[in-house]
Design a protein around this motif. Structure first.
Motif, PDB file in Angstrom:
ATOM      1  N   ILE A 115       0.834  -1.197   0.000  1.00 51.63           N
ATOM      2  CA  ILE A 115       0.000   0.000   0.000  1.00 51.63           C
ATOM      3  C   ILE A 115       0.873   1.253   0.000  1.00 51.63           C
ATOM      4  O   ILE A 115       0.591   2.231  -0.714  1.00 51.63           O
ATOM      5  N   VAL A 116       1.956   1.215   0.785  1.00 49.89           N
ATOM      6  CA  VAL A 116       2.887   2.347   0.799  1.00 49.89           C
ATOM      7  C   VAL A 116       3.476   2.555  -0.595  1.00 49.89           C
ATOM      8  O   VAL A 116       3.601   3.688  -1.076  1.00 49.89           O
ATOM      9  N   ARG A 117       3.824   1.458  -1.261  1.00 52.51           N
ATOM     10  CA  ARG A 117       4.375   1.541  -2.608  1.00 52.51           C
ATOM     11  C   ARG A 117       3.336   2.085  -3.583  1.00 52.51           C
ATOM     12  O   ARG A 117       3.654   2.913  -4.456  1.00 52.51           O
ATOM     13  N   LEU A 118       2.090   1.657  -3.460  1.00 48.81           N
ATOM     14  CA  LEU A 118       1.026   2.149  -4.335  1.00 48.81           C
ATOM     15  C   LEU A 118       0.837   3.652  -4.153  1.00 48.81           C
ATOM     16  O   LEU A 118       0.669   4.392  -5.131  1.00 48.81           O
ATOM     17  N   ALA A 119       0.877   4.118  -2.898  1.00 51.89           N
ATOM     18  CA  ALA A 119       0.687   5.532  -2.620  1.00 51.89           C
ATOM     19  C   ALA A 119       1.833   6.377  -3.155  1.00 51.89           C
ATOM     20  O   ALA A 119       1.614   7.487  -3.673  1.00 51.89           O
ATOM     21  N   ASN A 120       3.054   5.845  -3.076  1.00 53.60           N
ATOM     22  CA  ASN A 120       4.227   6.652  -3.410  1.00 53.60           C
ATOM     23  C   ASN A 120       4.830   6.373  -4.781  1.00 53.60           C
ATOM     24  O   ASN A 120       5.511   7.236  -5.338  1.00 53.60           O
ATOM     25  N   LYS A 121       4.560   5.183  -5.323  1.00 51.29           N
ATOM     26  CA  LYS A 121       5.148   4.815  -6.615  1.00 51.29           C
ATOM     27  C   LYS A 121       4.092   4.505  -7.672  1.00 51.29           C
ATOM     28  O   LYS A 121       4.404   4.469  -8.867  1.00 51.29           O
TER      29      LYS A 121
END
Length: 238
Positions: A148-154
């Motif tokens: 989820i962090v990757r989806l939000a930032n990348k």
């Protein structure tokens, strides 16, 4: 009594607001075109924090949005610290009927009929002057799925999903102009809004930008993003 106070504050007649509430018919408008929104934004009045505070207090806005725009429930959003252009646009969207997702929006659609552009800009200025809160709904530093962090930032190139951070900021603090802060948005409100973008019932985003982003998200991803932004510390907050 609240409606009476609101009428005194705005100088309108009982008949005018009674007609707006009794008709039961919300106004309807076509989705924004880029030109129409840019013209509207350029014509936005300069807001007054002091005038906005008086309007907010006289209109009893705190009953739904909390004192100083810090709402501790998940029924309605906090407004404190939001970009004034975003808040102004949302109030314009309610007034025009562009944002009328479900019956929960009806009260705002009707109420905005009695406010002028200047008054809406004043209220937006007042809320923007309040500190942006965070972690009201979940514990700060809550563990979040790395995906989820990757989806939000990348983002996700395989599905042509751009990162949330590219518009809403690396800390969810909001971007330029009408791009809202996402930090501290209640998970319930986040999910409600994203599902409305995804199913097409919300179409007040200019050139359908958010609808394009949301259409391929799963229920699990939407909930994950909601929880992520609910606990994310905005830039500059100790």
């Amino acid at each position: 009594m609240k409606i009476k106070a609101l009428l005194i504050a705005t100088g309108l007649s009982v008949l005018s607001v009674s007609t707006a509430f009794a008709s039961g018919h919300a106004p309807q408008s076509e989705p924004w075109t880029m030109k129409e929104w840019l013209d509207t934004k350029n014509q936005m009045p300069q807001g007054s924090v002091d005038a906005g505070q008086k309007l907010v207090e006289q209109g009893y806005c705190y009953t739904c949005h909390g004192v100083e725009g810090k709402n501790m429930t998940q029924a309605t959003p906090s407004l404190a610290g939001q970009n004034p252009v975003y808040t102004y646009k949302m109030l314009k969207d309610y007034k025009s009927g562009r944002f009328n997702v479900d019956h929960k929006s009806d009260i705002m659609v009707h109420l905005m009929q009695i406010y002028s552009d200047q008054q809406m800009a004043d209220m937006a200025a007042y809320y923007a002057a309040q500190p942006l809160p965070y972690a009201q709904y979940v514990a700060k530093d809550t563990e979040v799925d790395p995906g989820i962090v990757r989806l939000a930032n990348k983002g996700d190139n395989s599905r042509m999903i751009v990162p949330c951070a590219s518009c809403h900021g690396a800390h969810g603090e909001g971007g330029l102009n009408e791009t809202p802060a996402l930090t501290n948005l209640s998970p319930r409100m986040f999910v409600r809004y994203m599902e409305a973008y995804r199913d097409g019932s919300r179409n007040n985003d200019v050139v359908s930008g958010m609808a394009q982003f949301a259409k391929d998200l799963t229920d699990e991803e939407i909930q994950g993003l909601a929880d992520y932004y609910a606990q994310l510390k905005p830039r500059g907050v100790e």
